[in-house]
Enzyme design. Structure first.
Site, PDB file in Angstrom:
ATOM      1  N   MET A  99       0.807  -1.456   0.089  1.00 55.26           N
ATOM      2  CA  MET A  99       0.053   0.470   0.117  1.00 55.26           C
ATOM      3  C   MET A  99       0.929   1.146  -0.211  1.00 55.26           C
ATOM      4  O   MET A  99       0.778   2.171  -0.416  1.00 55.26           O
ATOM      5  CB  MET A  99      -0.705  -0.447   1.299  1.00 55.26           C
ATOM      6  CG  MET A  99      -1.818  -1.008   1.000  1.00 55.26           C
ATOM      7  SD  MET A  99      -3.338  -1.179  -0.489  1.00 55.26           S
ATOM      8  CE  MET A  99      -4.085  -0.080   0.232  1.00 55.26           C
ATOM      9  N   VAL A 103       1.822   1.319   7.910  1.00 48.40           N
ATOM     10  CA  VAL A 103       2.679  -0.183   7.959  1.00 48.40           C
ATOM     11  C   VAL A 103       1.659  -1.179   8.125  1.00 48.40           C
ATOM     12  O   VAL A 103      -0.053  -1.063   7.924  1.00 48.40           O
ATOM     13  CB  VAL A 103       3.594   0.408   9.460  1.00 48.40           C
ATOM     14  CG1 VAL A 103       4.038   1.950   9.662  1.00 48.40           C
ATOM     15  CG2 VAL A 103       2.766   0.632  10.306  1.00 48.40           C
ATOM     16  N   ASN A 113     -15.873  -2.623   3.962  1.00 51.99           N
ATOM     17  CA  ASN A 113     -15.002  -4.088   4.357  1.00 51.99           C
ATOM     18  C   ASN A 113     -15.880  -5.117   5.255  1.00 51.99           C
ATOM     19  O   ASN A 113     -16.878  -6.078   5.339  1.00 51.99           O
ATOM     20  CB  ASN A 113     -13.520  -4.570   5.678  1.00 51.99           C
ATOM     21  CG  ASN A 113     -12.363  -4.745   4.200  1.00 51.99           C
ATOM     22  OD1 ASN A 113     -12.820  -4.899   3.283  1.00 51.99           O
ATOM     23  ND2 ASN A 113     -11.425  -3.645   4.913  1.00 51.99           N
ATOM     24  N   ASP A 118      10.557   3.669   5.924  1.00 54.46           N
ATOM     25  CA  ASP A 118       9.993   2.101   6.444  1.00 54.46           C
ATOM     26  C   ASP A 118      11.426   2.373   7.719  1.00 54.46           C
ATOM     27  O   ASP A 118      12.238   2.724   8.136  1.00 54.46           O
ATOM     28  CB  ASP A 118      10.209   1.596   5.535  1.00 54.46           C
ATOM     29  CG  ASP A 118       9.295  -0.014   5.427  1.00 54.46           C
ATOM     30  OD1 ASP A 118      10.028  -0.706   6.331  1.00 54.46           O
ATOM     31  OD2 ASP A 118       8.430  -0.325   4.902  1.00 54.46           O
ATOM     32  N   SER A 139      -7.191  -0.695   7.851  1.00 58.31           N
ATOM     33  CA  SER A 139      -8.626  -1.528   7.077  1.00 58.31           C
ATOM     34  C   SER A 139      -9.383  -1.841   8.119  1.00 58.31           C
ATOM     35  O   SER A 139     -10.307  -1.746   7.966  1.00 58.31           O
ATOM     36  CB  SER A 139      -7.836  -3.068   6.866  1.00 58.31           C
ATOM     37  OG  SER A 139      -7.053  -2.650   5.749  1.00 58.31           O
ATOM     38  N   HIS A 155      -8.657   5.353   4.580  1.00 62.30           N
ATOM     39  CA  HIS A 155      -8.766   4.023   3.545  1.00 62.30           C
ATOM     40  C   HIS A 155      -8.526   3.654   2.551  1.00 62.30           C
ATOM     41  O   HIS A 155      -9.736   3.218   1.511  1.00 62.30           O
ATOM     42  CB  HIS A 155      -9.739   3.018   4.729  1.00 62.30           C
ATOM     43  CG  HIS A 155      -9.443   1.863   4.190  1.00 62.30           C
ATOM     44  ND1 HIS A 155     -10.959   1.075   4.125  1.00 62.30           N
ATOM     45  CD2 HIS A 155      -8.675   0.785   3.837  1.00 62.30           C
ATOM     46  CE1 HIS A 155     -10.647  -0.312   3.905  1.00 62.30           C
ATOM     47  NE2 HIS A 155      -9.342  -0.132   3.384  1.00 62.30           N
TER      48      HIS A 155
END
Ligand code: NAD
Length: 521
Positions: free
Chosen positions: A145, A221, A321, A164, A250, A271
């Site tokens: 993502m 992350v 979702n 990261d 999510s 999202h």
């Protein structure tokens, strides 16, 4: 659309733009191909025309299962009109166009068009908020993502810094972004030079250096609350005053996340859906402490990224979702009752979804689908009958498309045959009651959407339909989940849900919201 006096000027600009982006050679090749096709289908070549248009019709039917009347009518117009003089041909076309305009599909697609236009006039909040352009944006996490979000931001010319925890991850994220740009170069939507300039907007890092300049940080992350909390606290220590922190989670709770923030009002959810460059929806998630400015900033940015945002209140699975969760769970229960899972996928595709539920699980990843299922299962355990199927499959170490094996086998990213080990686990061959099977999955989503409206997770049925069409691929020709339910009639749906409750269990108990109303809209 363009005033008469300006038409020439605009036409020239438009042509120049095509030449600039596509190149002269490409246009010449297209013209040659088009001329070849025209020679085949016009004039006296009746057989050529007939074969060509029959093949076109077959291709349209293969793609649409006959759900979209307009392309078929367009082919009919060509077949009937091309051998006639122009005025006759135009008359035939006009009559068939009239037929297309009178269809329900046309009305529903117009409805989708308006849903897409709606956010353009909205800000996502009721109050007036003065927004600051984010200018520099920070992205934390360079995975599937993160890499794609960074590419989208750079494509829109935002300078973006991607952090990261390990060098190889940063490189992987940069490569992912570059491969998405390469796709655009291949499609001739960007030149190599433009790609290079846009890639230069992205810088990778292992520290928070440079984050002091950002007014907005997007976190992507790993899906673990402890990691997200730690990242939020670290970045808050060096973010600018007033900077907004948006999590791409999510299903984790934004309200729980913002509880550890110094400035919880600036924390919200953003999202995106996977793949980011293809999926138009962004759910802007409002936690209990999220302020209007954070919501309006993310809503505005989503629009600038050409996405369609909806504001959703923090709750397990947010909107899309959560609805997909009950649908997938029901599909698994049905397969466990002895139905052929490939047949279920097929009838769902015929209904108009881009893929069936099992193909979708493979696409999302069996591990992730199970993870989201667990979060939803825990949250709604009093009313959900949980299927054990995904847990069983995960034990067999199947991951779905990313691991090349799931319900189906994959080669070169393409779906091949059904996976023999799944066929052993799900040997069912039942292929019956297709209407009931579809209703079980779809009506559960209608009921869950009603529950979301009742709980004010979203404010309007338009938001449900926007979310389901642009985030889950609910068939646009049906106008969205609520619009489709209205066309059937809520009374009839409530009646069927009550029957299903007696046949299959309490999860079908209709919620008061649809019992009390005649329509969603
Ligand atoms: N994959 C999807 O389909 C999808 C869709 C929508 C939302 N999401 C959400 O997006 C987020 C990221 O998912 P993904 O699929 O990109 O995961 P991923 O595993 O591909 O990437 C996660 C990245 O985060 C990095 N990371 C871990 N801890 C970190 C830290 N402390 N600081 C900086 N980087 C750190 C990892 O090294 C890795 O590169 C998750 O919250 C996920 O739920 C995923």
């Amino acid at each position: 659309m363009i005033p008469d006096d300006l038409l020439n000027e605009y036409a020239v600009k438009f042509a120049e733009e095509i030449i600039r982006t596509k190149g002269v050679k490409y246009i010449a090749a297209r013209k040659k191909k088009a001329r070849g096709i025209m020679e085949l289908i016009t004039d006296k070549n009746f057989i050529g025309r007939y074969i060509m248009l029959t093949v076109a019709r077959q291709q349209v039917l293969k793609k649409t299962y006959g759900n979209y009347p307009a392309p078929l009518l367009a082919i009919k117009a060509m077949l009937r009109g091309l051998s006639k003089p122009l005025d006759k041909g135009l008359e035939i076309e006009a009559r068939l166009f009239g037929e297309a305009v009178a269809t329900d599909e046309h009305k529903n697609l117009m409805h989708i068009f308006h849903l897409n236009e709606r956010p353009k006039k909205q800000t996502g909040v009721d109050s007036r908020v003065d927004l600051e352009e984010p200018q520099n944006i920070g992205v934390i996490g360079a995975g599937v993502m993160g890499g794609a979000i960074v590419q989208l931001l750079a494509y829109k010319d935002y300078p973006v810094r991607m952090k990261d925890i390990a060098g190889p991850m940063v490189i992987k994220g940069l490569k992912h972004a570059e491969s998405l740009f390469d796709g655009l170069v291949k499609q001739r939507r960007l030149t190599s030079l433009e790609k290079q300039r846009k890639m230069e907007k992205i810088s990778g890092t292992l520290t928070y250096d440079g984050f002091q300049r950002t007014r907005l940080v997007i976190e992507a992350v790993a899906e673990k609350m402890s990691v997200k909390k730690q990242v939020l606290q670290e970045v808050e220590a060096c973010m600018q005053e007033n900077a907004v922190f948006a999590s791409n989670t999510s299903a984790l709770s934004i309200s729980e996340l913002q509880a550890v923030a110094k400035h919880p009002g600036r924390v919200c959810g953003m999202h995106f859906f996977n793949p980011v460059h293809k999926m138009p929806l962004v759910e802007v998630v409002r936690g209990t402490a999220t302020g209007d400015k954070a919501v309006a900033t993310i809503f505005d940015l989503s629009k600038k990224l050409n996405k369609t945002p909806i504001v959703v209140k923090d709750s397990p699975g947010f909107l899309v979702n959560r609805l997909l969760g009950v649908y997938i769970n029901e599909a698994c229960l049905i397969a466990q009752e002895g139905y052929d899972f490939q047949w279920i996928d097929l009838i769902v595709k015929k209904f108009g979804m881009p893929m069936g539920p099992f193909r979708l699980i493979d696409e999302v990843g069996i591990d992730i689908a199970e993870e989201v299922g667990l979060i939803l299962g825990d949250a709604f355990q009093d009313r959900l009958k949980r299927s054990s199927l995904l847990a069983d499959i995960r034990q067999a170490n199947l991951l779905g498309k990313k691991g090349k094996k799931g319900f189906y086998l994959y080669r070169n990213n393409r779906q091949k045959a059904a996976n023999p080990s799944i066929l052993k686990l799900l040997p069912g061959t039942r292929q019956e009651n297709d209407e009931q099977v579809i209703q079980r999955m779809m009506y559960l989503m209608v009921n869950e959407a009603a529950r979301c409206l009742e709980e004010q997770i979203i404010s309007t049925p338009q938001d449900v339909d926007t979310g389901m069409v642009f985030g889950a691929g609910f068939p646009p020709f049906r106008g969205g989940l609520c619009k489709w339910a209205d066309d059937i009639g809520l009374k009839s749906i409530v009646h069927t849900l009550k029957n299903f409750k007696d046949l299959f269990g309490d999860r079908f108990l209709p919620v008061q919201y649809i019992i009390n109303r005649k329509t969603f809209y």
